[in-house]
Design a protein around this motif. Sequence first.
Motif, PDB file in Angstrom:
ATOM      1  N   ARG A 151       3.854  19.503-131.091  1.00  8.00           N
ATOM      2  CA  ARG A 151       3.961  18.165-131.688  1.00  8.00           C
ATOM      3  C   ARG A 151       4.150  18.213-133.196  1.00  8.00           C
ATOM      4  O   ARG A 151       4.975  17.481-133.751  1.00  8.00           O
ATOM      5  CB  ARG A 151       2.735  17.329-131.321  1.00  8.00           C
ATOM      6  CG  ARG A 151       2.862  16.686-129.944  1.00  8.00           C
ATOM      7  CD  ARG A 151       1.703  15.795-129.622  1.00  8.00           C
ATOM      8  NE  ARG A 151       1.908  15.176-128.311  1.00  8.00           N
ATOM      9  CZ  ARG A 151       0.940  14.918-127.452  1.00  8.00           C
ATOM     10  NH1 ARG A 151      -0.306  15.220-127.755  1.00  8.00           N
ATOM     11  NH2 ARG A 151       1.203  14.355-126.300  1.00  8.00           N
ATOM     12  N   SER A 152       3.379  19.053-133.890  1.00  7.92           N
ATOM     13  CA  SER A 152       3.513  19.103-135.354  1.00  7.92           C
ATOM     14  C   SER A 152       4.933  19.491-135.752  1.00  7.92           C
ATOM     15  O   SER A 152       5.518  18.911-136.669  1.00  7.92           O
ATOM     16  CB  SER A 152       2.518  20.105-135.940  1.00  7.92           C
ATOM     17  OG  SER A 152       1.197  19.649-135.793  1.00  7.92           O
ATOM     18  N   GLN A 153       5.497  20.495-135.060  1.00  2.56           N
ATOM     19  CA  GLN A 153       6.858  20.927-135.383  1.00  2.56           C
ATOM     20  C   GLN A 153       7.862  19.817-135.092  1.00  2.56           C
ATOM     21  O   GLN A 153       8.787  19.583-135.876  1.00  2.56           O
ATOM     22  CB  GLN A 153       7.207  22.160-134.557  1.00  2.56           C
ATOM     23  CG  GLN A 153       6.290  23.346-134.805  1.00  2.56           C
ATOM     24  CD  GLN A 153       6.553  24.471-133.828  1.00  2.56           C
ATOM     25  OE1 GLN A 153       7.686  24.908-133.676  1.00  2.56           O
ATOM     26  NE2 GLN A 153       5.526  24.949-133.163  1.00  2.56           N
ATOM     27  N   ASN A 154       7.694  19.125-133.971  1.00  5.55           N
ATOM     28  CA  ASN A 154       8.643  18.069-133.616  1.00  5.55           C
ATOM     29  C   ASN A 154       8.500  16.835-134.497  1.00  5.55           C
ATOM     30  O   ASN A 154       9.483  16.145-134.765  1.00  5.55           O
ATOM     31  CB  ASN A 154       8.488  17.706-132.143  1.00  5.55           C
ATOM     32  CG  ASN A 154       8.983  18.817-131.224  1.00  5.55           C
ATOM     33  OD1 ASN A 154       9.779  19.656-131.631  1.00  5.55           O
ATOM     34  ND2 ASN A 154       8.507  18.840-129.993  1.00  5.55           N
ATOM     35  N   PHE A 155       7.272  16.538-134.947  1.00  3.77           N
ATOM     36  CA  PHE A 155       7.114  15.452-135.917  1.00  3.77           C
ATOM     37  C   PHE A 155       7.863  15.783-137.207  1.00  3.77           C
ATOM     38  O   PHE A 155       8.307  14.887-137.927  1.00  3.77           O
ATOM     39  CB  PHE A 155       5.633  15.203-136.224  1.00  3.77           C
ATOM     40  CG  PHE A 155       4.913  14.409-135.170  1.00  3.77           C
ATOM     41  CD1 PHE A 155       5.475  13.268-134.625  1.00  3.77           C
ATOM     42  CD2 PHE A 155       3.660  14.800-134.730  1.00  3.77           C
ATOM     43  CE1 PHE A 155       4.811  12.536-133.645  1.00  3.77           C
ATOM     44  CE2 PHE A 155       2.985  14.072-133.756  1.00  3.77           C
ATOM     45  CZ  PHE A 155       3.559  12.944-133.217  1.00  3.77           C
ATOM     46  N   GLY A 156       7.996  17.077-137.502  1.00  2.00           N
ATOM     47  CA  GLY A 156       8.757  17.473-138.676  1.00  2.00           C
ATOM     48  C   GLY A 156      10.211  17.062-138.608  1.00  2.00           C
ATOM     49  O   GLY A 156      10.865  16.909-139.637  1.00  2.00           O
ATOM     50  N   LEU A 157      10.734  16.851-137.380  1.00  2.00           N
ATOM     51  CA  LEU A 157      12.123  16.400-137.245  1.00  2.00           C
ATOM     52  C   LEU A 157      12.319  15.019-137.855  1.00  2.00           C
ATOM     53  O   LEU A 157      13.396  14.708-138.367  1.00  2.00           O
ATOM     54  CB  LEU A 157      12.524  16.380-135.769  1.00  2.00           C
ATOM     55  CG  LEU A 157      12.724  17.747-135.103  1.00  2.00           C
ATOM     56  CD1 LEU A 157      13.016  17.572-133.625  1.00  2.00           C
ATOM     57  CD2 LEU A 157      13.841  18.521-135.796  1.00  2.00           C
ATOM     58  N   ILE A 158      11.287  14.174-137.766  1.00  2.00           N
ATOM     59  CA  ILE A 158      11.382  12.854-138.403  1.00  2.00           C
ATOM     60  C   ILE A 158      11.520  13.033-139.906  1.00  2.00           C
ATOM     61  O   ILE A 158      12.328  12.367-140.564  1.00  2.00           O
ATOM     62  CB  ILE A 158      10.164  11.990-138.044  1.00  2.00           C
ATOM     63  CG1 ILE A 158      10.192  11.639-136.557  1.00  2.00           C
ATOM     64  CG2 ILE A 158      10.135  10.718-138.893  1.00  2.00           C
ATOM     65  CD1 ILE A 158       9.049  10.758-136.105  1.00  2.00           C
TER      66      ILE A 158
END
Length: 411
Positions: A134-141
């Motif tokens: 989740r932390s890595q994918n939130f970085g996409l935002i």
Amino acid sequence: MQKEPRKAALAFIFITVLIDVTGLGIIIPVIPALIMELTGEGISKAALYGGWLMFCYAFMQFMFAPVIGGLSDRFGRRPVLLLSLAGFGIDYIITGFAPSIYWLFGARIVAGITGASITTASAYIADISTPEKRSQNFGLIGAAFGLGFIIGPVIGGLLGELGSRIPFFAAAGLTFLNCLYGYFVLPESLSKENRRPFDWKRANPIGSLKQIRKFPTISGLVAVFFLLYLSHHATQSTWTYFTMEKFDWDEAMVGISLGIVGVCVAVVQGGLTRIVIPKIGEVKSVYLGLIFSTLGFLGFAFSPSGVILLALIFPFALGGFSGPALQGIIANEVEDNQQGELQGALTSLISFTAIFGPPLMTGLFGYFTSDGAPITFPGAAFFMGAILTFSALLFAIKILGFSKQGYTSAS
């Protein structure tokens, strides 16, 4: 949708946020010129008006983000996201035709009510991500924000040369294009069995924030989250005014500088977060980001030239480690059918900082660039940002300690 992250779905939401932020970035370089055109005031007073415009947007988002989050938990992410984007498009059109400053305030109110695209996008990512990703994918935002601020401000600065209203119509066109893209391409991420009834008692900022208190780690991090996002308003609210006042930049140069900010943010949040956060853990990533943010704010505040300011952008952008890491820690503490409510609560918290963050920061800029100021200090807002991020670092250390490597308590 299965819990295993879907690359295609992540690409869809990335492009959706990218187009949305590009539309926002287009208008940033010309906001001061439009305010001065409508009011007849100079840059210091225009900054104050700009702060109160952001206040109106933030207050309405604070009130309505939990409603939008709750609706997305009930009806799904896709329809709520599309309606939010349509609201932004209407806001840009109203602003483009605004005959007076009061129309700008009205447009900001409309945008604040519907402005939950990031809330819903965050819930969408939580839906399709495993806890450890989740932390890595939130970085996409954050990466989408960065790229949007590469494209948007540069286009806005160039279009601003043609007139202060042209960029708003361009932003409206992009936003409606984004809405069409989502309608035909974006799939639903929240399965019907994971939806929950809508509850007005929880769909308000007070009720939503009360729900956070059920999770000890989340409630303890509220102060960190609050101070971090309050500090962001030093750059969001005063960058354009600061660079025009201190370095005599025009709209095109402001747009280029924000494009550089966007490149750096995209590199950090789209690339480095996916390396650094898994390697050192979420907690240490929070600390590292807050340290870089503090040092970056201090550098901006005392920057002697535009060249030095531009050179400091990348170290400041490394502060972007803290946001996704914090969001990942928090998201892993709640169940799947509460992600929309959680992201709505976090958006309300961010919006709460924006209720008085812009007036505070533009007020500091306006005062310390006015004739009556005891000293001339255009970087006063950045200095305040450094104080806030350093305070957030102290709170984070007290709450999270030094030994924990991160949270992966699956929801």
